[in-house]
Design a protein around this motif. Structure first.
Motif, PDB file in Angstrom:
ATOM      1  N   SER A 174       6.474   0.617   5.057  1.00  0.00           N
ATOM      2  CA  SER A 174       5.028   0.848   5.162  1.00  0.00           C
ATOM      3  C   SER A 174       4.292  -0.248   4.404  1.00  0.00           C
ATOM      4  O   SER A 174       4.876  -1.255   4.006  1.00  0.00           O
ATOM      5  CB  SER A 174       4.687   2.239   4.612  1.00  0.00           C
ATOM      6  N   GLY A 175       2.984  -0.018   4.184  1.00  0.00           N
ATOM      7  CA  GLY A 175       2.202  -1.016   3.472  1.00  0.00           C
ATOM      8  C   GLY A 175       2.524  -1.047   1.983  1.00  0.00           C
ATOM      9  O   GLY A 175       2.300  -2.049   1.311  1.00  0.00           O
ATOM     10  N   GLY A 176       3.063   0.044   1.462  1.00  0.00           N
ATOM     11  CA  GLY A 176       3.331   0.116   0.022  1.00  0.00           C
ATOM     12  C   GLY A 176       4.802   0.258  -0.325  1.00  0.00           C
ATOM     13  O   GLY A 176       5.177   0.142  -1.494  1.00  0.00           O
ATOM     14  N   GLU A 202       3.039  -5.095   3.502  1.00  0.00           N
ATOM     15  CA  GLU A 202       2.197  -5.943   2.652  1.00  0.00           C
ATOM     16  C   GLU A 202       2.428  -7.407   3.014  1.00  0.00           C
ATOM     17  O   GLU A 202       1.483  -8.210   3.079  1.00  0.00           O
ATOM     18  CB  GLU A 202       2.639  -5.680   1.209  1.00  0.00           C
ATOM     19  N   ASP A 205       0.803  -8.196   6.213  1.00  0.00           N
ATOM     20  CA  ASP A 205      -0.655  -8.303   6.029  1.00  0.00           C
ATOM     21  C   ASP A 205      -1.049  -9.612   5.348  1.00  0.00           C
ATOM     22  O   ASP A 205      -2.048 -10.241   5.708  1.00  0.00           O
ATOM     23  CB  ASP A 205      -1.174  -7.129   5.183  1.00  0.00           C
ATOM     24  N   GLY A 332       4.157   2.706   8.553  1.00  0.00           N
ATOM     25  CA  GLY A 332       3.288   1.903   9.414  1.00  0.00           C
ATOM     26  C   GLY A 332       4.026   0.802  10.168  1.00  0.00           C
ATOM     27  O   GLY A 332       3.784   0.570  11.352  1.00  0.00           O
ATOM     28  N   VAL A 333       4.969   0.122   9.488  1.00  0.00           N
ATOM     29  CA  VAL A 333       5.678  -0.995  10.121  1.00  0.00           C
ATOM     30  C   VAL A 333       6.638  -0.506  11.219  1.00  0.00           C
ATOM     31  O   VAL A 333       7.048  -1.277  12.090  1.00  0.00           O
ATOM     32  CB  VAL A 333       6.401  -1.855   9.049  1.00  0.00           C
TER      33      VAL A 333
HETATM   34  O1  KG4 Z   1       2.335   3.713   6.505  1.00  0.00           O
HETATM   35  P1  KG4 Z   1       1.053   2.968   6.408  1.00  0.00           P
HETATM   36  O2  KG4 Z   1      -0.084   3.417   7.281  1.00  0.00           O
HETATM   37  O3  KG4 Z   1       0.480   2.952   4.958  1.00  0.00           O
HETATM   38  C1  KG4 Z   1       1.217   3.127   3.812  1.00  0.00           C
HETATM   39  O4  KG4 Z   1       1.618   4.275   3.530  1.00  0.00           O
HETATM   40  O5  KG4 Z   1       1.426   2.089   3.170  1.00  0.00           O
HETATM   41  O6  KG4 Z   1       1.402   1.451   6.717  1.00  0.00           O
HETATM   42  C2  KG4 Z   1       0.416   0.483   6.836  1.00  0.00           C
HETATM   43  C3  KG4 Z   1       1.100  -0.859   7.028  1.00  0.00           C
HETATM   44  C4  KG4 Z   1       0.140  -2.028   6.984  1.00  0.00           C
HETATM   45  O7  KG4 Z   1       0.681  -2.980   6.111  1.00  0.00           O
HETATM   46  C5  KG4 Z   1       0.126  -2.533   8.421  1.00  0.00           C
HETATM   47  O8  KG4 Z   1      -0.111  -3.906   8.543  1.00  0.00           O
HETATM   48  C6  KG4 Z   1       1.531  -2.185   8.872  1.00  0.00           C
HETATM   49  O9  KG4 Z   1       1.763  -0.913   8.310  1.00  0.00           O
HETATM   50  N1  KG4 Z   1       1.649  -2.137  10.329  1.00  0.00           N
HETATM   51  C7  KG4 Z   1       2.421  -2.972  11.049  1.00  0.00           C
HETATM   52  C8  KG4 Z   1       2.268  -2.596  12.407  1.00  0.00           C
HETATM   53  N2  KG4 Z   1       1.391  -1.552  12.456  1.00  0.00           N
HETATM   54  C9  KG4 Z   1       1.022  -1.279  11.165  1.00  0.00           C
HETATM   55  N3  KG4 Z   1       3.231  -3.970  10.668  1.00  0.00           N
HETATM   56  C10 KG4 Z   1       3.918  -4.615  11.637  1.00  0.00           C
HETATM   57  N4  KG4 Z   1       3.823  -4.318  12.936  1.00  0.00           N
HETATM   58  C11 KG4 Z   1       3.018  -3.342  13.369  1.00  0.00           C
HETATM   59  N5  KG4 Z   1       2.934  -3.060  14.681  1.00  0.00           N
END
Ligand code: KG4
Length: 376
Positions: A174-176, A202, A205, A332-333
Protein backbone atom coordinates in the motif's frame (compact mmCIF):
# COMPACT_ATOMS: atom_id res chain seq x y z
CA UNK A 1 -25.78 -9.44 12.83
CA UNK A 2 -25.65 -5.81 11.67
CA UNK A 3 -22.28 -4.06 11.55
CA UNK A 4 -21.22 -0.46 11.01
CA UNK A 5 -17.55 -0.05 10.14
CA UNK A 6 -15.44 3.08 10.04
CA UNK A 7 -12.16 3.80 8.24
CA UNK A 8 -10.28 7.09 8.61
CA UNK A 9 -6.62 6.11 8.90
CA UNK A 10 -5.23 8.23 6.05
CA UNK A 11 -6.84 10.13 3.17
CA UNK A 12 -10.14 8.28 2.71
CA UNK A 13 -13.16 8.60 4.95
CA UNK A 14 -15.25 5.48 4.58
CA UNK A 15 -18.27 3.88 6.23
CA UNK A 16 -19.91 0.52 5.53
CA UNK A 17 -22.90 -1.49 6.70
CA UNK A 18 -22.47 -5.27 6.64
CA UNK A 19 -24.92 -7.99 7.53
CA UNK A 20 -24.38 -11.70 8.15
CA UNK A 21 -24.42 -14.46 10.71
CA UNK A 22 -21.65 -16.18 12.58
CA UNK A 23 -21.77 -19.93 12.00
CA UNK A 24 -19.17 -21.92 13.95
CA UNK A 25 -19.49 -24.78 11.47
CA UNK A 26 -18.07 -22.70 8.62
CA UNK A 27 -14.38 -22.42 7.82
CA UNK A 28 -12.69 -19.03 7.90
CA UNK A 29 -12.97 -18.34 4.15
CA UNK A 30 -16.65 -19.19 3.85
CA UNK A 31 -17.47 -17.34 7.06
CA UNK A 32 -15.84 -14.12 5.75
CA UNK A 33 -17.88 -14.45 2.59
CA UNK A 34 -21.07 -15.07 4.50
CA UNK A 35 -21.23 -11.33 5.21
CA UNK A 36 -22.95 -9.10 2.67
CA UNK A 37 -22.39 -5.40 2.01
CA UNK A 38 -25.63 -3.55 2.77
CA UNK A 39 -24.08 -0.27 1.67
CA UNK A 40 -20.63 1.31 1.63
CA UNK A 41 -19.29 4.76 0.83
CA UNK A 42 -15.84 6.27 0.41
CA UNK A 43 -15.04 9.98 0.40
CA UNK A 44 -11.54 10.53 -0.99
CA UNK A 45 -9.34 13.49 -0.02
CA UNK A 46 -7.16 13.25 -3.14
CA UNK A 47 -8.41 16.56 -4.55
CA UNK A 48 -7.55 18.29 -1.28
CA UNK A 49 -4.05 16.84 -0.90
CA UNK A 50 -2.95 16.96 -4.53
CA UNK A 51 -2.30 20.68 -4.35
CA UNK A 52 0.39 19.93 -1.71
CA UNK A 53 1.82 16.89 -3.53
CA UNK A 54 1.05 14.53 -0.61
CA UNK A 55 -1.08 14.00 2.48
CA UNK A 56 -1.05 16.82 5.06
CA UNK A 57 -2.23 15.04 8.24
CA UNK A 58 -3.92 17.99 9.97
CA UNK A 59 -5.83 19.04 6.85
CA UNK A 60 -6.81 15.41 6.34
CA UNK A 61 -8.09 15.07 9.90
CA UNK A 62 -10.24 18.18 9.50
CA UNK A 63 -11.69 16.81 6.29
CA UNK A 64 -12.53 13.48 8.00
CA UNK A 65 -14.35 15.44 10.72
CA UNK A 66 -16.30 17.45 8.14
CA UNK A 67 -17.24 14.45 5.99
CA UNK A 68 -17.95 11.62 8.37
CA UNK A 69 -21.46 12.57 9.55
CA UNK A 70 -22.49 13.52 5.98
CA UNK A 71 -21.33 10.08 4.90
CA UNK A 72 -23.37 8.41 7.67
CA UNK A 73 -26.50 10.24 6.59
CA UNK A 74 -25.93 9.20 2.92
CA UNK A 75 -25.13 5.63 3.92
CA UNK A 76 -28.34 5.27 5.94
CA UNK A 77 -30.68 7.18 3.68
CA UNK A 78 -29.88 4.93 0.70
CA UNK A 79 -30.80 1.88 2.79
CA UNK A 80 -33.62 3.15 4.97
CA UNK A 81 -35.11 6.40 3.70
CA UNK A 82 -34.15 7.08 0.05
CA UNK A 83 -36.72 9.90 -0.13
CA UNK A 84 -35.30 11.73 2.88
CA UNK A 85 -33.54 14.93 1.84
CA UNK A 86 -32.98 16.26 5.34
CA UNK A 87 -29.43 16.96 6.53
CA UNK A 88 -30.31 15.19 9.81
CA UNK A 89 -31.19 11.56 10.53
CA UNK A 90 -34.85 10.58 10.20
CA UNK A 91 -36.61 8.55 12.88
CA UNK A 92 -36.41 5.47 10.61
CA UNK A 93 -32.67 5.95 10.25
CA UNK A 94 -32.25 6.27 14.00
CA UNK A 95 -34.33 3.10 14.50
CA UNK A 96 -32.10 1.30 11.99
CA UNK A 97 -28.95 2.44 13.78
CA UNK A 98 -30.30 1.18 17.08
CA UNK A 99 -30.30 -2.35 15.59
CA UNK A 100 -26.50 -2.32 15.21
CA UNK A 101 -24.66 -5.16 16.92
CA UNK A 102 -21.15 -3.79 16.54
CA UNK A 103 -19.24 -0.72 15.42
CA UNK A 104 -15.81 -1.67 14.09
CA UNK A 105 -13.33 1.16 13.74
CA UNK A 106 -9.74 1.35 12.49
CA UNK A 107 -7.48 2.31 15.37
CA UNK A 108 -4.02 1.44 13.98
CA UNK A 109 -1.78 1.92 12.07
CA UNK A 110 -2.32 5.30 10.45
CA UNK A 111 -2.18 9.05 11.02
CA UNK A 112 -2.98 9.69 14.66
CA UNK A 113 -5.16 12.77 14.15
CA UNK A 114 -7.08 11.03 11.35
CA UNK A 115 -7.62 7.83 13.33
CA UNK A 116 -8.91 9.86 16.26
CA UNK A 117 -11.80 11.22 14.18
CA UNK A 118 -13.10 7.71 13.43
CA UNK A 119 -12.71 6.58 17.03
CA UNK A 120 -14.46 9.67 18.47
CA UNK A 121 -17.27 9.34 15.93
CA UNK A 122 -17.80 5.70 16.95
CA UNK A 123 -17.97 6.66 20.62
CA UNK A 124 -20.37 9.53 19.94
CA UNK A 125 -22.65 7.22 17.94
CA UNK A 126 -22.54 4.65 20.72
CA UNK A 127 -23.52 7.33 23.24
CA UNK A 128 -26.44 8.66 21.20
CA UNK A 129 -27.76 5.24 20.19
CA UNK A 130 -27.84 4.36 23.88
CA UNK A 131 -29.53 7.65 24.78
CA UNK A 132 -32.18 7.28 22.09
CA UNK A 133 -32.91 3.55 22.18
CA UNK A 134 -31.33 2.09 25.30
CA UNK A 135 -29.31 -0.25 23.04
CA UNK A 136 -25.62 -0.55 23.92
CA UNK A 137 -23.61 -1.07 20.74
CA UNK A 138 -20.20 -2.57 21.29
CA UNK A 139 -17.23 -0.77 19.71
CA UNK A 140 -14.28 -2.89 18.66
CA UNK A 141 -10.88 -1.76 17.35
CA UNK A 142 -9.57 -3.07 14.06
CA UNK A 143 -6.06 -3.17 12.68
CA UNK A 144 -6.03 -1.56 9.22
CA UNK A 145 -3.56 -4.12 7.85
CA UNK A 146 -5.75 -7.03 8.93
CA UNK A 147 -8.47 -5.27 6.96
CA UNK A 148 -6.35 -5.19 3.79
CA UNK A 149 -5.50 -8.90 4.12
CA UNK A 150 -9.16 -9.89 4.54
CA UNK A 151 -10.19 -7.72 1.57
CA UNK A 152 -8.37 -10.16 -0.73
CA UNK A 153 -10.44 -13.09 0.52
CA UNK A 154 -13.79 -11.37 0.03
CA UNK A 155 -15.83 -12.38 -2.99
CA UNK A 156 -18.27 -9.44 -2.81
CA UNK A 157 -20.84 -11.62 -1.03
CA UNK A 158 -20.93 -14.28 -3.78
CA UNK A 159 -21.47 -17.84 -2.54
CA UNK A 160 -18.11 -19.63 -2.48
CA UNK A 161 -16.94 -23.11 -1.68
CA UNK A 162 -15.23 -23.37 1.64
CA UNK A 163 -11.51 -23.94 1.29
CA UNK A 164 -8.71 -24.14 3.79
CA UNK A 165 -6.52 -21.16 2.99
CA UNK A 166 -3.82 -21.71 5.65
CA UNK A 167 -0.86 -21.50 5.65
CA UNK A 168 -1.42 -18.35 3.64
CA UNK A 169 1.40 -16.18 2.28
CA UNK A 170 0.31 -12.57 1.88
CA UNK A 171 1.91 -9.64 0.05
CA UNK A 172 0.55 -6.39 1.48
CA UNK A 173 1.42 -3.43 -0.72
CA UNK A 174 0.00 0.00 0.00
CA UNK A 175 1.02 3.63 0.29
CA UNK A 176 2.34 3.13 3.82
CA UNK A 177 3.26 -0.56 4.02
CA UNK A 178 5.08 -3.26 2.10
CA UNK A 179 5.14 -6.58 3.92
CA UNK A 180 5.25 -10.29 3.30
CA UNK A 181 3.18 -12.01 5.98
CA UNK A 182 2.86 -15.71 6.70
CA UNK A 183 -0.49 -16.56 8.28
CA UNK A 184 -0.47 -20.04 9.77
CA UNK A 185 -4.01 -19.41 11.12
CA UNK A 186 -6.23 -16.29 11.41
CA UNK A 187 -4.48 -15.31 14.62
CA UNK A 188 -0.97 -16.51 13.92
CA UNK A 189 0.63 -14.00 11.58
CA UNK A 190 4.38 -13.62 11.15
CA UNK A 191 5.88 -10.72 9.20
CA UNK A 192 8.64 -12.50 7.28
CA UNK A 193 9.73 -9.46 5.27
CA UNK A 194 9.06 -5.75 5.11
CA UNK A 195 10.39 -2.60 3.56
CA UNK A 196 13.56 -1.13 5.00
CA UNK A 197 12.64 2.37 3.76
CA UNK A 198 9.78 3.44 1.47
CA UNK A 199 6.62 1.46 0.86
CA UNK A 200 6.07 0.33 -2.73
CA UNK A 201 3.08 2.69 -3.16
CA UNK A 202 5.14 5.55 -1.77
CA UNK A 203 7.88 4.74 -4.30
CA UNK A 204 5.33 4.66 -7.14
CA UNK A 205 4.04 8.05 -5.97
CA UNK A 206 7.48 9.66 -5.56
CA UNK A 207 8.69 8.59 -9.01
CA UNK A 208 5.33 9.65 -10.45
CA UNK A 209 5.81 13.05 -8.88
CA UNK A 210 9.34 13.37 -10.28
CA UNK A 211 7.85 12.74 -13.74
CA UNK A 212 5.29 15.50 -13.19
CA UNK A 213 2.15 13.51 -12.34
CA UNK A 214 -0.10 14.96 -9.65
CA UNK A 215 -0.73 13.10 -6.37
CA UNK A 216 -1.04 10.14 -6.17
CA UNK A 217 1.52 9.95 -8.97
CA UNK A 218 1.79 6.16 -8.75
CA UNK A 219 -1.71 5.72 -10.09
CA UNK A 220 -0.97 7.83 -13.21
CA UNK A 221 2.44 6.27 -13.69
CA UNK A 222 0.82 2.81 -13.62
CA UNK A 223 -1.93 3.89 -16.01
CA UNK A 224 0.74 5.18 -18.39
CA UNK A 225 2.82 1.99 -18.15
CA UNK A 226 -0.11 -0.44 -18.51
CA UNK A 227 1.09 -4.01 -19.00
CA UNK A 228 4.25 -3.04 -20.89
CA UNK A 229 7.44 -4.33 -19.34
CA UNK A 230 11.02 -3.28 -20.12
CA UNK A 231 13.82 -1.49 -18.30
CA UNK A 232 15.24 0.98 -20.80
CA UNK A 233 17.10 2.98 -18.12
CA UNK A 234 18.69 0.02 -16.40
CA UNK A 235 16.99 0.96 -13.12
CA UNK A 236 18.13 -1.14 -10.12
CA UNK A 237 16.09 -3.98 -8.62
CA UNK A 238 17.04 -3.92 -4.93
CA UNK A 239 17.43 -6.91 -2.61
CA UNK A 240 18.47 -9.26 -5.42
CA UNK A 241 20.65 -12.05 -4.04
CA UNK A 242 19.97 -11.03 -0.40
CA UNK A 243 18.91 -13.82 1.99
CA UNK A 244 16.07 -11.85 3.62
CA UNK A 245 12.52 -11.31 2.35
CA UNK A 246 12.74 -7.55 2.94
CA UNK A 247 12.18 -4.82 0.39
CA UNK A 248 13.97 -1.55 -0.34
CA UNK A 249 13.15 1.31 -2.68
CA UNK A 250 15.54 4.08 -1.68
CA UNK A 251 18.22 3.02 -4.23
CA UNK A 252 15.69 3.05 -7.04
CA UNK A 253 14.35 6.44 -5.97
CA UNK A 254 17.84 7.94 -5.94
CA UNK A 255 18.72 6.40 -9.32
CA UNK A 256 15.53 7.90 -10.80
CA UNK A 257 16.34 11.30 -9.33
CA UNK A 258 19.85 11.37 -10.85
CA UNK A 259 18.60 10.33 -14.28
CA UNK A 260 15.71 12.79 -14.31
CA UNK A 261 17.85 15.68 -13.06
CA UNK A 262 20.41 15.15 -15.81
CA UNK A 263 19.50 17.53 -18.68
CA UNK A 264 21.50 15.38 -21.10
CA UNK A 265 19.17 12.47 -20.45
CA UNK A 266 15.82 13.98 -19.52
CA UNK A 267 15.20 17.03 -21.60
CA UNK A 268 12.39 18.46 -19.45
CA UNK A 269 12.00 20.23 -16.13
CA UNK A 270 12.17 17.72 -13.28
CA UNK A 271 8.96 17.68 -11.18
CA UNK A 272 7.23 20.30 -13.36
CA UNK A 273 3.51 19.43 -13.39
CA UNK A 274 2.21 17.76 -16.54
CA UNK A 275 -0.91 19.33 -18.03
CA UNK A 276 -4.20 17.40 -17.97
CA UNK A 277 -3.90 16.98 -21.74
CA UNK A 278 -0.39 15.53 -21.46
CA UNK A 279 -1.55 13.06 -18.79
CA UNK A 280 -4.55 12.08 -20.88
CA UNK A 281 -2.28 11.54 -23.93
CA UNK A 282 0.10 9.42 -21.85
CA UNK A 283 -2.68 7.26 -20.44
CA UNK A 284 -4.19 6.70 -23.88
CA UNK A 285 -0.73 6.21 -25.43
CA UNK A 286 -1.42 9.02 -27.86
CA UNK A 287 2.12 10.39 -27.94
CA UNK A 288 3.08 10.31 -31.64
CA UNK A 289 6.50 11.95 -31.99
CA UNK A 290 6.38 13.92 -28.75
CA UNK A 291 9.87 13.26 -27.28
CA UNK A 292 8.99 14.43 -23.77
CA UNK A 293 5.92 12.18 -23.54
CA UNK A 294 7.81 9.25 -25.12
CA UNK A 295 10.50 9.64 -22.50
CA UNK A 296 7.96 9.77 -19.67
CA UNK A 297 6.22 6.69 -21.04
CA UNK A 298 9.49 4.71 -21.28
CA UNK A 299 10.47 5.86 -17.80
CA UNK A 300 7.07 4.92 -16.33
CA UNK A 301 7.28 1.46 -17.89
CA UNK A 302 10.84 0.95 -16.60
CA UNK A 303 10.06 2.17 -13.07
CA UNK A 304 6.90 0.07 -12.77
CA UNK A 305 8.75 -2.98 -14.12
CA UNK A 306 11.46 -2.84 -11.44
CA UNK A 307 9.10 -2.00 -8.55
CA UNK A 308 6.91 -4.96 -9.50
CA UNK A 309 9.88 -7.25 -10.17
CA UNK A 310 11.21 -6.78 -6.64
CA UNK A 311 7.77 -7.63 -5.17
CA UNK A 312 7.50 -10.69 -7.37
CA UNK A 313 11.07 -11.88 -6.71
CA UNK A 314 10.63 -11.80 -2.95
CA UNK A 315 7.21 -13.47 -3.10
CA UNK A 316 8.59 -16.21 -5.34
CA UNK A 317 11.43 -16.91 -2.90
CA UNK A 318 9.02 -16.93 0.07
CA UNK A 319 6.73 -19.44 -1.71
CA UNK A 320 9.74 -21.71 -2.18
CA UNK A 321 10.78 -21.50 1.46
CA UNK A 322 7.39 -21.59 3.22
CA UNK A 323 5.37 -23.77 0.86
CA UNK A 324 2.01 -22.05 1.53
CA UNK A 325 -1.38 -23.47 0.58
CA UNK A 326 -2.64 -20.15 -0.83
CA UNK A 327 -1.23 -16.71 -1.70
CA UNK A 328 -2.84 -13.28 -1.32
CA UNK A 329 -2.12 -9.72 -2.33
CA UNK A 330 -3.80 -6.56 -1.03
CA UNK A 331 -3.49 -2.80 -0.53
CA UNK A 332 -3.64 0.09 -3.00
CA UNK A 333 -0.76 -1.25 -5.13
CA UNK A 334 -2.59 -4.58 -5.56
CA UNK A 335 -4.73 -2.70 -8.11
CA UNK A 336 -1.66 -2.71 -10.36
CA UNK A 337 -2.36 -4.79 -13.47
CA UNK A 338 1.25 -5.82 -14.10
CA UNK A 339 1.67 -6.94 -10.48
CA UNK A 340 -1.54 -9.02 -10.68
CA UNK A 341 -0.40 -10.63 -13.91
CA UNK A 342 3.16 -11.38 -12.75
CA UNK A 343 2.06 -12.74 -9.38
CA UNK A 344 -0.45 -14.97 -11.14
CA UNK A 345 2.42 -16.45 -13.15
CA UNK A 346 4.60 -16.98 -10.09
CA UNK A 347 1.77 -18.71 -8.18
CA UNK A 348 1.30 -21.39 -10.84
CA UNK A 349 -1.28 -23.84 -9.49
CA UNK A 350 -1.51 -22.13 -6.09
CA UNK A 351 -4.69 -20.07 -5.60
CA UNK A 352 -3.96 -16.33 -5.63
CA UNK A 353 -6.48 -14.17 -3.74
CA UNK A 354 -6.82 -10.59 -5.01
CA UNK A 355 -9.28 -8.01 -3.71
CA UNK A 356 -12.03 -6.70 -5.94
CA UNK A 357 -10.63 -3.46 -7.46
CA UNK A 358 -13.08 -1.39 -5.37
CA UNK A 359 -11.52 -2.86 -2.20
CA UNK A 360 -7.83 -2.34 -3.04
CA UNK A 361 -7.60 1.17 -1.56
CA UNK A 362 -8.64 2.11 1.95
CA UNK A 363 -12.28 1.24 2.61
CA UNK A 364 -14.60 0.44 5.49
CA UNK A 365 -15.86 -2.87 4.03
CA UNK A 366 -12.53 -4.50 4.80
CA UNK A 367 -12.58 -3.03 8.32
CA UNK A 368 -16.04 -4.54 8.94
CA UNK A 369 -14.88 -7.92 7.63
CA UNK A 370 -11.70 -7.81 9.72
CA UNK A 371 -13.84 -6.89 12.74
CA UNK A 372 -16.26 -9.78 12.34
CA UNK A 373 -13.36 -12.15 11.70
CA UNK A 374 -12.33 -11.57 15.31
CA UNK A 375 -15.68 -13.09 16.36
CA UNK A 376 -15.34 -16.49 14.68
O1 KG4 B 1 -3.99 1.09 0.40
P1 KG4 B 1 -3.93 2.52 0.03
O2 KG4 B 1 -5.19 3.17 -0.48
O3 KG4 B 1 -3.46 3.43 1.21
C1 KG4 B 1 -2.71 3.00 2.28
O4 KG4 B 1 -3.27 2.32 3.16
O5 KG4 B 1 -1.52 3.34 2.24
O6 KG4 B 1 -2.79 2.65 -1.06
C2 KG4 B 1 -2.54 3.84 -1.73
C3 KG4 B 1 -1.32 3.64 -2.61
C4 KG4 B 1 -0.83 4.92 -3.25
O7 KG4 B 1 0.55 4.99 -3.04
C5 KG4 B 1 -1.16 4.73 -4.73
O8 KG4 B 1 -0.29 5.39 -5.60
C6 KG4 B 1 -1.04 3.23 -4.87
O9 KG4 B 1 -1.63 2.73 -3.69
N1 KG4 B 1 -1.74 2.72 -6.05
C7 KG4 B 1 -1.13 2.13 -7.09
C8 KG4 B 1 -2.14 1.78 -8.01
N2 KG4 B 1 -3.34 2.20 -7.50
C9 KG4 B 1 -3.07 2.77 -6.28
N3 KG4 B 1 0.16 1.84 -7.30
C10 KG4 B 1 0.47 1.19 -8.45
N4 KG4 B 1 -0.43 0.83 -9.36
C11 KG4 B 1 -1.73 1.11 -9.21
N5 KG4 B 1 -2.62 0.74 -10.14
Amino acid sequence: MLILSIESSCDETSLALLEGTIDPKLGFYKQVNQFKIVNSLISSQIDIHKQYGGVIPEIGARSHAEQIHILLKDLLSKVVDPQSNSFYLSQNEINYLSKLDYIFVTTEPGLVSALRVGREFAKTLQFFIHQLSGNFVEISSVNHLRGHIISSLYNMGEVVDDINIFPHLHLLVSGGNTQLILLRSPDDAEIIGQTLDDASGECFDKIGRMLGFSYPGGVWLAKTAGLEKYNKFDLPISMKGKPSFNFSYSGLKTACKYILQDPEIADFKFEERLSDLEVSDLVSNNIDNNTKLSFIRDFSISAQAVIVQQLVNQTKRAIKKYNPTTIGVSGGVSANSLLRKELGMVCGNLKLFKPHISLTGDNAVMIGLAGVSKLF
